[in-house]
Motif scaffolding. Structure first.
Motif, short mmCIF file in Angstrom:
data_model
loop_
_atom_site.label_atom_id
_atom_site.label_comp_id
_atom_site.label_asym_id
_atom_site.label_seq_id
_atom_site.Cartn_x
_atom_site.Cartn_y
_atom_site.Cartn_z
N GLY A 11 0.91 -1.26 0.04
CA GLY A 11 -0.25 -0.07 -0.10
C GLY A 11 0.71 1.30 0.02
O GLY A 11 0.47 2.17 -0.64
N PHE A 12 2.01 1.29 0.68
CA PHE A 12 2.83 2.32 0.71
C PHE A 12 3.64 2.70 -0.66
O PHE A 12 3.85 3.71 -1.12
N LEU A 13 3.80 1.50 -1.47
CA LEU A 13 4.58 1.66 -2.59
C LEU A 13 3.69 2.33 -3.67
O LEU A 13 4.18 3.04 -4.47
N LEU A 14 2.45 2.07 -3.63
CA LEU A 14 1.72 2.44 -4.93
C LEU A 14 1.49 4.19 -4.97
O LEU A 14 1.87 4.81 -5.86
N GLY A 51 11.47 -3.13 2.19
CA GLY A 51 11.25 -2.05 2.68
C GLY A 51 12.20 -1.05 3.10
O GLY A 51 12.34 0.17 3.11
N LEU A 52 13.36 -1.63 3.36
CA LEU A 52 14.50 -0.87 3.45
C LEU A 52 15.03 -0.39 2.39
O LEU A 52 15.41 1.00 2.52
N VAL A 53 15.24 -0.93 1.07
CA VAL A 53 15.41 -0.18 -0.11
C VAL A 53 14.62 0.98 -0.25
O VAL A 53 15.02 2.23 -0.79
N ALA A 54 13.04 0.96 -0.11
CA ALA A 54 12.13 1.87 -0.41
C ALA A 54 12.41 2.88 0.33
O ALA A 54 12.36 4.31 0.04
N PHE A 102 9.15 6.45 8.03
CA PHE A 102 9.80 5.20 8.21
C PHE A 102 9.19 4.40 9.51
O PHE A 102 9.45 3.08 9.69
N SER A 103 8.60 4.82 10.50
CA SER A 103 8.01 4.30 11.51
C SER A 103 6.97 3.40 11.09
O SER A 103 6.73 2.48 11.82
N THR A 104 6.43 3.64 10.00
CA THR A 104 5.43 2.76 9.38
C THR A 104 5.63 2.06 8.36
O THR A 104 5.09 0.81 8.27
N SER A 105 6.64 2.47 7.53
CA SER A 105 6.91 1.63 6.39
C SER A 105 7.93 0.64 6.75
O SER A 105 8.23 -0.34 5.63
N GLY A 106 8.85 0.63 7.67
CA GLY A 106 9.77 -0.19 7.95
C GLY A 106 9.27 -1.34 8.53
O GLY A 106 8.34 -1.44 9.34
N VAL A 107 9.52 -2.63 7.99
CA VAL A 107 9.07 -3.90 8.31
C VAL A 107 9.72 -4.30 9.70
O VAL A 107 8.62 -4.83 10.57
N THR A 108 10.70 -4.41 9.97
CA THR A 108 11.21 -4.92 11.40
C THR A 108 11.78 -3.69 12.16
O THR A 108 12.00 -2.75 11.56
N LEU A 109 11.32 -3.98 13.68
CA LEU A 109 11.91 -2.72 14.35
C LEU A 109 13.39 -2.47 14.10
O LEU A 109 13.79 -1.12 13.96
N ARG A 110 14.23 -3.29 14.02
CA ARG A 110 15.67 -2.87 13.63
C ARG A 110 15.80 -2.24 12.48
O ARG A 110 16.48 -1.07 12.38
#
Length: 604
Positions: free
Chosen positions: A11-14, A72-75, A106-114
């Motif tokens: 949903g973020f990428l579109l 997610g990281l590359v985006a 980044f707080s919402t689009s990042g997949v993992t907490l790290r």
């Protein structure tokens, strides 16, 4: 986690792709030279990358957590690169707030907490690096904003992940509940079939058994659903006492259970297991100060020796169960390979019956019951017939059994009973009809009284309708059958016991049931010419019926020779080819007109 976060990233990428196409257009309008090449190139590359990520790396379906994290990281890094490049080429202190905004993203689009913490720290670190060249007051403000944003972003990321984990737990719980029978807590039909599918895919041998309880419906009807539910739970507790890693149980219907046995077990072992389970179930259930008896029958089939798919194996187990209920009630029955052809024919018959236009294809023939004392026909037995467009005329015993197996018997009975009433309304009012009821019909009190309602709506005298039952139809629960037949008798309907003498406890039924008529099995009648024992039995039953004020019908009388032997026994009513073959309703009308001379007078 991956399944929960995949739609968020997609949903973020579109909108991200659409946004950076718009930004590219803005750079093309506002920038020139190398600035256009750098900024336009980065924004256009970001838009294309977002589109490719969504279409290629994260298509609809399952995605690994590692791939999702990498995307997610590359985006996020591409988003960061756009802001960094713009600030390097157009240093404007007031626009340093962009780094705060992307930290929140980044707080919402990042997949993992790290990954989220790394991206937030990168963004805020860059903000502070740029802010060192600003005025001391502005630098201090950005430092405060950066620290606050760091805590807020990490807090938002943590809360979001907790919410997602709760959703995951809820989904897992829902999936588990979807695999469980809500009433008994054991695996349900979906879970059993899913497990069978897994075993078939893995080509792991297994046995599937179908257990059908005997007597449960009567308990439900007499004592209520609360007691019935308690009985089911007690049955499950007894089954579960034999569960193991290789033996699993499930509930697949109202009083039907599945027994899944994995591994290379022999037919003898499985049959013994079935016997042990039935013995456990057969012990008296003490429920609410009641001592209730229940039993069961099991049909087993084996994968892969008896079929290649889940459906094939289950159908064969079901066929073995049906055969067991007919021939070996209370036992575990194994499907045998030589039954394949018989089962295929049976399934073809069931399929045609399901797809048939029953109202158009079912009809009745009527066979007269002759009163030899006055030479008049006072009653006709309604005989079911099915003319299938594909199969042609199908023998009644075959399609009635098929209708019972397919759960269509009540539809068949309802249609035929209506047609029987249609015919009866065209006959003289002193002529009756006799209608056969199946075991499943008698087991459903509500259905029987729906037939009664048909009679009452038409204003037909119930005394003109005789319900024929067989020993096998009432033997499942004679107590329940007696109560139903007593109610029908009280309403004025007549009750006949068909095929008397073909079972083992016929005389018990004479004493237990409210009967008006006994029909002696034709097997005895046809042997009177050659068997003195049969002749004495027929004579004894005729005398018994006379003493008990019951009508007695001799079935299957076909020749004058047979009648000459039977005549000294003083039979009253004869049904057989000698006095009339089954005929359509219009032929009945003609026959009655011939014997009365004035059908209009007889109809009154």
């Amino acid at each position: 986690m991956a399944d929960a976060y995949r739609p968020i990233v997609r949903g973020f990428l579109l909108p991200g792709c659409a946004y950076y196409l718009f930004v590219t257009w803005g750079h093309w309008r506002d920038e020139t030279g190398s600035n256009l090449l750098i900024l336009g190139g980065i924004s256009l590359s970001t838009a294309v990358a977002y589109a490719l990520f969504r279409a290629v790396l994260l298509p609809e379906g399952r995605t690994s957590l590692a791939r999702l994290e990498a995307v997610g990281l590359v985006a996020n890094l591409l988003l960061y690169a756009n802001v960094l490049a713009y600030m390097l080429l157009h240093r404007e202190d007031e626009r340093l707030v962009y780094f705060v905004l992307i930290a929140v993203v980044f707080s919402t689009s990042g997949v993992t907490l790290r990954g989220t913490i790394a991206c937030v720290m990168l963004s805020i670190g860059t903000l502070l690096w740029f802010a060192r060249d600003a005025s001391p007051v502005l630098a201090e403000q950005y430092a405060f904003i950066g620290v606050a944003t760091s805590f807020a972003s990490v807090g938002m990321a943590t809360l979001l992940r907790k919410a997602i984990l709760r959703q995951i737990d809820a989904r897992l719980l829902a999936d588990q509940m979807a695999q469980r029978d809500s009433q008994t807590g054991i695996a349900n039909r979906r879970a059993i079939f899913g497990r069978m599918d897994e075993l078939v895919r893995a080509r792991t041998p297994f046995w599937i058994g179908i257990l059908d309880l005997d007597g449960f419906k009567a308990i439900n009807d007499i004592y209520g659903h609360a007691v019935g539910d308690s009985v089911l739970c007690e049955v499950v507790a007894r089954l579960e006492g034999r569960s193991s890693d290789r033996v699993r149980f499930g509930r697949i219907g109202g009083d039907e259970f599945a027994i899944l046995v994995t591994g290379e077990e022999t037919a003898e072992t499985v049959e013994n297991l079935g016997g042990e389970l039935l013995a456990a179930i057969g012990r008296t259930c003490a429920i609410d100060h009641l001592n209730l008896g229940i039993g069961g029958t099991i049909g087993f089939a084996h994968y892969p020796s008896m079929g290649a798919t889940t459906r094939q194996i289950f159908e064969k187990a079901d066929y073995a169960l049906y055969r067991g209920k007919e021939q070996a009630r209370g036992h575990a029955v194994i499907f045998t390979l030589n039954e394949d052809r018989q089962m295929r024919d049976s399934l073809l018959l069931e399929r045609e019956l399901r797809e048939a236009d029953l109202d158009a294809e079912l009809h009745l023939l009527f066979q007269p019951q002759m009163n030899v004392m006055d030479g008049r026909v006072r009653s006709f037995e309604a005989l079911a017939r099915w003319q299938s467009p594909l199969l042609g005329g199908v023998a009644p015993d075959r399609f009635i059994r098929a209708a019972e197996r397919a759960g269509l018997i009540q539809s068949v009975t309802r249609i035929l009973f209506r047609k029987g009433l249609d015919a009866l309304e065209s006959w003289p009012r002193d002529v009756d009809v006799s209608f056969n009821l199946s075991a499943q019909d008698i087991a459903d009190r509500a259905f029987i009284f729906s037939l009664v309602a048909q009679v009452l709506r038409r204003g037909i005298d119930p005394a003109r309708i005789e319900f024929e039952i067989t020993e096998t139809a009432v033997m499942k629960d004679i107590g329940v059958s007696r109560l139903l037949l007593e109610d029908l008798s009280a309403l004025g309907f007549r009750i006949a016991l068909d095929d008397f003498g073909s079972g083992y406890s016929s005389f018990e039924y004479i004493d237990e049931l409210p009967l008006d008529k006994i029909k002696i099995d034709k097997g005895f009648v046809r042997k009177v010419a050659t068997s003195a024992a049969s002749r004495e039995i027929v004579a004894a039953v005729i005398t018994l019926c006379r003493n008990l004020d019951l009508e007695c019908v001799l079935e299957g009388v076909e020749t004058e020779a047979e009648m000459a032997i039977l005549a000294p026994l003083s039979p009253r009513i004869i049904q057989g080819y000698l006095y009339g073959r089954p005929m359509p309703s219009d032929a009945v009308v003609a026959l009655l007109a011939g014997q009365s001379g004035s059908p209009e007078a007889a109809r009154v």
